[in-house]
Design a protein around this motif. Structure first.
Motif, PDB file in Angstrom:
ATOM      1  N   TYR A  65       0.805  -1.227   0.000  1.00 16.11           N
ATOM      2  CA  TYR A  65       0.000   0.000   0.000  1.00 16.11           C
ATOM      3  C   TYR A  65       0.835   1.272   0.000  1.00 16.11           C
ATOM      4  CZ  TYR A  65       0.622  -0.028   5.148  1.00 16.11           C
ATOM      5  OH  TYR A  65       1.140  -0.040   6.428  1.00 16.11           O
ATOM      6  N   ARG A  66       2.121   1.188   0.285  1.00 17.65           N
ATOM      7  CA  ARG A  66       2.947   2.396   0.251  1.00 17.65           C
ATOM      8  C   ARG A  66       3.018   3.001  -1.133  1.00 17.65           C
ATOM      9  NH1 ARG A  66       8.069  -0.182   3.364  1.00 17.65           N
ATOM     10  NH2 ARG A  66       7.616  -1.717   1.729  1.00 17.65           N
ATOM     11  N   ALA A  67       2.807   2.180  -2.161  1.00 15.83           N
ATOM     12  CA  ALA A  67       2.815   2.700  -3.525  1.00 15.83           C
ATOM     13  C   ALA A  67       1.723   3.742  -3.740  1.00 15.83           C
ATOM     14  CB  ALA A  67       2.645   1.551  -4.522  1.00 15.83           C
ATOM     15  N   ASP A  68       0.663   3.680  -2.939  1.00 12.08           N
ATOM     16  CA  ASP A  68      -0.440   4.623  -3.112  1.00 12.08           C
ATOM     17  C   ASP A  68      -0.026   6.059  -2.840  1.00 12.08           C
ATOM     18  OD1 ASP A  68      -1.945   2.346  -3.554  1.00 12.08           O
ATOM     19  OD2 ASP A  68      -2.918   2.362  -1.576  1.00 12.08           O
ATOM     20  N   LEU A  69       1.056   6.240  -2.084  1.00 13.98           N
ATOM     21  CA  LEU A  69       1.472   7.595  -1.717  1.00 13.98           C
ATOM     22  C   LEU A  69       2.517   8.169  -2.672  1.00 13.98           C
ATOM     23  CD1 LEU A  69       1.507   7.495   2.175  1.00 13.98           C
ATOM     24  CD2 LEU A  69      -0.331   7.994   0.589  1.00 13.98           C
ATOM     25  N   PHE A  70       2.696   7.511  -3.806  1.00 20.18           N
ATOM     26  CA  PHE A  70       3.547   8.038  -4.875  1.00 20.18           C
ATOM     27  C   PHE A  70       2.715   8.000  -6.160  1.00 20.18           C
ATOM     28  CE2 PHE A  70       6.248   5.946  -1.706  1.00 20.18           C
ATOM     29  CZ  PHE A  70       7.048   7.020  -1.323  1.00 20.18           C
ATOM     30  N   LEU A  71       2.418   9.174  -6.712  1.00 19.50           N
ATOM     31  CA  LEU A  71       1.406   9.301  -7.763  1.00 19.50           C
ATOM     32  C   LEU A  71       2.054   9.224  -9.143  1.00 19.50           C
ATOM     33  CD1 LEU A  71      -0.682  12.179  -6.135  1.00 19.50           C
ATOM     34  CD2 LEU A  71      -0.729   9.721  -5.653  1.00 19.50           C
ATOM     35  N   GLU A  72       2.152   7.990  -9.638  1.00 20.83           N
ATOM     36  CA  GLU A  72       2.845   7.749 -10.907  1.00 20.83           C
ATOM     37  C   GLU A  72       2.264   8.583 -12.044  1.00 20.83           C
ATOM     38  OE1 GLU A  72       3.746   4.090 -14.068  1.00 20.83           O
ATOM     39  OE2 GLU A  72       2.443   3.767 -12.321  1.00 20.83           O
ATOM     40  N   LYS A  73       0.949   8.729 -12.081  1.00 19.86           N
ATOM     41  CA  LYS A  73       0.296   9.407 -13.205  1.00 19.86           C
ATOM     42  C   LYS A  73      -0.181  10.812 -12.857  1.00 19.86           C
ATOM     43  CE  LYS A  73       0.694   5.785 -15.860  1.00 19.86           C
ATOM     44  NZ  LYS A  73       1.656   5.772 -17.000  1.00 19.86           N
ATOM     45  N   ALA A  74       0.360  11.401 -11.826  1.00 21.84           N
ATOM     46  CA  ALA A  74      -0.002  12.791 -11.547  1.00 21.84           C
ATOM     47  C   ALA A  74       0.333  13.650 -12.754  1.00 21.84           C
ATOM     48  CB  ALA A  74       0.746  13.297 -10.317  1.00 21.84           C
ATOM     49  N   PRO A  75      -0.553  14.540 -13.163  1.00 18.95           N
ATOM     50  CA  PRO A  75      -0.284  15.358 -14.350  1.00 18.95           C
ATOM     51  C   PRO A  75       0.855  16.343 -14.095  1.00 18.95           C
ATOM     52  CG  PRO A  75      -2.260  16.140 -13.240  1.00 18.95           C
ATOM     53  CD  PRO A  75      -1.862  14.855 -12.552  1.00 18.95           C
ATOM     54  N   ASN A  76       1.691  16.524 -15.101  1.00 20.49           N
ATOM     55  CA  ASN A  76       2.813  17.458 -14.977  1.00 20.49           C
ATOM     56  C   ASN A  76       2.305  18.852 -15.312  1.00 20.49           C
ATOM     57  OD1 ASN A  76       5.255  18.812 -14.993  1.00 20.49           O
ATOM     58  ND2 ASN A  76       6.357  17.126 -15.952  1.00 20.49           N
ATOM     59  N   THR A  77       1.843  19.558 -14.303  1.00 21.23           N
ATOM     60  CA  THR A  77       1.187  20.850 -14.519  1.00 21.23           C
ATOM     61  C   THR A  77       2.145  22.030 -14.573  1.00 21.23           C
ATOM     62  OG1 THR A  77       0.883  21.215 -12.142  1.00 21.23           O
ATOM     63  CG2 THR A  77      -0.850  19.983 -13.289  1.00 21.23           C
ATOM     64  N   ASN A  78       3.402  21.794 -14.252  1.00 16.73           N
ATOM     65  CA  ASN A  78       4.360  22.889 -14.080  1.00 16.73           C
ATOM     66  C   ASN A  78       5.078  23.210 -15.390  1.00 16.73           C
ATOM     67  OD1 ASN A  78       6.157  24.765 -13.125  1.00 16.73           O
ATOM     68  ND2 ASN A  78       7.242  23.377 -11.753  1.00 16.73           N
ATOM     69  N   GLY A  79       4.798  24.375 -15.946  1.00 19.88           N
ATOM     70  CA  GLY A  79       5.470  24.780 -17.169  1.00 19.88           C
ATOM     71  C   GLY A  79       6.957  24.967 -17.008  1.00 19.88           C
ATOM     72  N   ALA A  80       7.427  25.090 -15.740  1.00 20.34           N
ATOM     73  CA  ALA A  80       8.858  25.243 -15.467  1.00 20.34           C
ATOM     74  C   ALA A  80       9.492  23.932 -15.000  1.00 20.34           C
ATOM     75  CB  ALA A  80       9.063  26.320 -14.412  1.00 20.34           C
ATOM     76  N   ALA A  81       8.808  22.811 -15.186  1.00 18.56           N
ATOM     77  CA  ALA A  81       9.366  21.524 -14.762  1.00 18.56           C
ATOM     78  C   ALA A  81      10.700  21.268 -15.442  1.00 18.56           C
ATOM     79  CB  ALA A  81       8.388  20.397 -15.078  1.00 18.56           C
ATOM     80  N   ALA A  82      11.664  20.759 -14.682  1.00 19.56           N
ATOM     81  CA  ALA A  82      13.019  20.590 -15.203  1.00 19.56           C
ATOM     82  C   ALA A  82      13.103  19.553 -16.307  1.00 19.56           C
ATOM     83  CB  ALA A  82      13.957  20.211 -14.059  1.00 19.56           C
ATOM     84  N   ASN A  83      12.130  18.634 -16.377  1.00 16.64           N
ATOM     85  CA  ASN A  83      12.195  17.609 -17.433  1.00 16.64           C
ATOM     86  C   ASN A  83      11.624  18.081 -18.764  1.00 16.64           C
ATOM     87  OD1 ASN A  83       9.421  17.552 -17.042  1.00 16.64           O
ATOM     88  ND2 ASN A  83       9.330  15.382 -16.455  1.00 16.64           N
ATOM     89  N   GLY A  84      11.104  19.323 -18.815  1.00 16.64           N
ATOM     90  CA  GLY A  84      10.605  19.875 -20.069  1.00 16.64           C
ATOM     91  C   GLY A  84       9.288  19.304 -20.532  1.00 16.64           C
ATOM     92  N   GLU A  85       8.603  18.566 -19.666  1.00 15.10           N
ATOM     93  CA  GLU A  85       7.351  17.918 -20.071  1.00 15.10           C
ATOM     94  C   GLU A  85       6.140  18.503 -19.356  1.00 15.10           C
ATOM     95  OE1 GLU A  85       7.907  13.759 -19.330  1.00 15.10           O
ATOM     96  OE2 GLU A  85       9.328  13.503 -20.990  1.00 15.10           O
ATOM     97  N   GLY A  86       6.298  19.646 -18.709  1.00 17.50           N
ATOM     98  CA  GLY A  86       5.226  20.190 -17.892  1.00 17.50           C
ATOM     99  C   GLY A  86       4.440  21.292 -18.556  1.00 17.50           C
ATOM    100  N   GLY A  87       3.260  21.560 -17.987  1.00 17.18           N
ATOM    101  CA  GLY A  87       2.465  22.702 -18.401  1.00 17.18           C
ATOM    102  C   GLY A  87       1.097  22.346 -18.928  1.00 17.18           C
ATOM    103  N   SER A  88       0.959  21.237 -19.646  1.00 21.09           N
ATOM    104  CA  SER A  88      -0.331  20.876 -20.217  1.00 21.09           C
ATOM    105  C   SER A  88      -0.299  19.442 -20.727  1.00 21.09           C
ATOM    106  CB  SER A  88      -0.692  21.806 -21.381  1.00 21.09           C
ATOM    107  OG  SER A  88       0.055  21.474 -22.533  1.00 21.09           O
ATOM    108  N   TYR A  89      -1.458  18.959 -21.156  1.00 18.82           N
ATOM    109  CA  TYR A  89      -1.532  17.616 -21.728  1.00 18.82           C
ATOM    110  C   TYR A  89      -0.707  17.497 -23.001  1.00 18.82           C
ATOM    111  CZ  TYR A  89      -4.617  19.168 -25.488  1.00 18.82           C
ATOM    112  OH  TYR A  89      -5.121  19.787 -26.609  1.00 18.82           O
ATOM    113  N   GLN A  90      -0.434  18.638 -23.634  1.00 23.38           N
ATOM    114  CA  GLN A  90       0.321  18.609 -24.892  1.00 23.38           C
ATOM    115  C   GLN A  90       1.791  18.258 -24.683  1.00 23.38           C
ATOM    116  OE1 GLN A  90      -0.890  22.649 -25.933  1.00 23.38           O
ATOM    117  NE2 GLN A  90      -2.046  21.846 -27.687  1.00 23.38           N
ATOM    118  N   THR A  91       2.296  18.491 -23.497  1.00 25.27           N
ATOM    119  CA  THR A  91       3.706  18.172 -23.212  1.00 25.27           C
ATOM    120  C   THR A  91       3.860  16.984 -22.275  1.00 25.27           C
ATOM    121  OG1 THR A  91       3.640  19.863 -21.462  1.00 25.27           O
ATOM    122  CG2 THR A  91       4.533  20.523 -23.605  1.00 25.27           C
TER     123      THR A  91
END
Length: 538
Positions: free
Chosen positions: A334-360
């Motif tokens: 159950y500890r896996a429940d507290l790590f959100l694998e599919k949380a949306p990357n909402t941050n346009g400044a995310a360091a991985n370059g994939e944040g901001g919207s569903y398009q990225t």
């Protein structure tokens, strides 16, 4: 290092807790107590200790050499996981701990981080020296209350020296303790207060072991503590277990860990998912109870780590688990429940370059599902609409009042850590059945399909114990010493960390061949200490 004991004690007294109810800590106003009276009675000695309890999580500007930029364990606990890439930052955000994760602070002798850890730990040492020496010199009566005071003083001194020697010196198991330079060993408290040269790592460990053994003997005849901010016999055994583990004294580590956890039952699923925000949790052996009037606001543990704290560090920089570790967690755990694998990357400044919207964000193909996932996480975990989200973000540490800047407790020691210490020690002794017996209660409490017999060799056990520590103790500050003890370097390839953000912290050779794992001694200490020269610098 520190100038005069009178100044030191005034500083300790000024941070002694004055606003707790009598059910917890002493309430007598400390500004009415002079330095000369600070050690005059057991009650005043207890006040000095109360000041240390608070200093564990208070801002450090009150002490000589201190700064309000750090608030004790509220900073050090997350920092030691950040520096090894286990508590991963996802964006540059407002800069807190960025230099640490890039390995640009502990490698430079003039940084605040290097100075504050050093001076805070020596402040604990000098304060406990004062209590210990006063009782010895004056031949004071040793009753149950004095046993409690001395047990805490010796335990704090052992804890502080262990913290220093494991950061400012080479690891015990990967170096040559008898010749490797350790840290200055201090017993004096009289004015003028001067420091000493560096003792060897072995000499420091000898003193640490003597102190913690003495602490345990005092605690066996001591009055009970009234709050988990205070140290007691279980805490002392827990400190002893950590010390023994770091020096490879496996039998002592296993024995002390078993004793430390007695009376502190493992959390159930509801407890583990409740936010780790209170020392009232059944597993908590030792922790800082922080109340509203003692908040450190934007220097608090939850400011640096929690996805619900209302601060820019979290809104713009959700913390994630190493992806490779996450994918090792069984679905039945159950500890896996507290790590959100599919949380949306909402941050346009995310360091991985994939944040901001569903398009990225590669996990989503349309705006509706992207937005719905964000709302679902907000509703489930108390994340506000102002907070960004990120794949693999943790929701382990959450406030009692999410979306505020209210203070929460800081946990220093849990019984689950003690199960894992015993398991590791037994494994290193090649006692497979003993290690399995230590692992079984913890594994079965977390994973409905757990079968400890899958780990039937020393090698399998050690790999599994490493995994368990990285999941169970995620965000609790153990990664740094784990890497040193296991002689493991850092490679964050495939972890989810950004190499552009992490820079030198993205990859580091193992500690036995890489002296960057040894912290620099503060330049201010070398300049002020007549017994240290530039040749003593790490």
């Amino acid at each position: 290092m520190l100038k005069k004991i009178s100044v030191l004690l005034l500083m300790v007294l000024s941070v002694a807790i004055t606003s707790c109810s009598e059910d917890y800590l002493e309430t007598k106003p400390t500004d009415a107590i002079s330095a000369g009276d600070a050690l005059s009675t057991p009650e005043n000695m207890a006040l000095v200790l109360n000041g240390l309890h608070r200093l564990m999580y208070a801002q450090q500007g009150i002490i000589p050499g201190g700064s309000n930029s750090r608030a004790g364990m509220q900073y050090w606990v997350p920092m030691f996981d950040v520096m090894c890439g286990d508590l991963i930052h996802t964006a540059r955000s407002n800069g807190w701990m960025r230099s640490e994760l890039q390995w640009n602070t502990h490698t430079l002798e003039t940084t605040s981080t290097v100075e504050q850890l050093w001076y805070q730990r020596y402040h604990f040492i000098a304060s406990t020296n004062a209590i210990i020496n006063k009782v010895k010199d004056d031949g004071l009566t040793i009753d149950a209350n004095m046993n409690n005071i001395l047990g805490q003083a010796y335990a704090y001194r052992a804890w502080a020296y262990h913290s220093l020697v494991t950061t400012y010196a080479k690891g015990y198991l990967i170096g040559n303790p008898s010749t490797d330079p350790g840290v200055p060993l201090l017993f004096k408290t009289e004015a003028p207060y001067t420091s000493e040269p560096r003792s060897t790592v072995q000499v420091i460990y000898d003193q640490i072991n003597e102190d913690i053994a003495t602490s345990i003997e005092f605690f066996k005849k001591a009055s009970a503590r009234v709050d988990k901010s205070q140290l007691d016999l279980n805490t002392a055994y827990g400190i002893k277990a950590r010390i023994a583990l770091s020096e490879g004294n496996w039998l002592a580590a296993a024995d002390a860990a078993s004793k430390a956890r007695q009376g502190y039952p493992l959390l159930d699923e509801a407890g583990w998912k409740s936010g780790f925000n209170t020392t009232d949790l059944s597993e908590v052996i030792w922790g800082g109870r922080v109340i509203q009037t003692e908040t450190t606001f934007f220097r608090s543990y939850f400011y640096y780590i929690s996805p619900t704290f209302q601060g820019s560090q979290n809104r713009g920089n959700p913390k994630i688990i190493n992806k490779e570790v996450y994918h090792m967690i069984p679905e039945s755990d159950y500890r896996a429940d507290l790590f959100l694998e599919k949380a949306p990357n909402t941050n346009g400044a995310a360091a991985n370059g994939e944040g901001g919207s569903y398009q990225t964000d590669p996990n989503y193909n349309d705006k509706a599902s992207f937005d719905q996932a964000r709302r679902d996480n907000e509703a489930a975990w108390g994340i506000t609409s102002r907070h960004n989200q990120h794949p693999y973000m943790h929701v382990k540490f959450r406030q009692k009042n999410p979306g505020t800047i209210d203070p929460d407790d800081v946990i220093y020691m849990r019984s689950s850590e003690m199960y894992l210490i015993e398991a590791e020690a037994r494994a290193m002794l090649e006692d497979v059945q003993g290690a399995q017996a230590a692992l079984k209660p913890l594994g079965e409490a977390r994973d409905t399909a757990y079968d400890v017999t899958d780990f039937d060799t020393k090698e399998k056990l050690m790999e599994h114990i490493k995994f368990q520590r990285r999941v169970e103790l995620y965000g609790e500050g153990f990664s740094w010493l784990d890497h040193i003890r296991w002689d493991e370097g850092i490679d964050l390839t495939n972890s989810g960390a950004s190499e552009v953000l992490y820079q030198d912290g993205f990859k580091q050779d193992k500690p036995s061949v890489n002296n960057a794992w040894i912290w620099k001694i503060p330049q201010a200490e070398i300049n002020a200490n007549p017994n240290l020269t530039e040749a003593d610098q790490n």
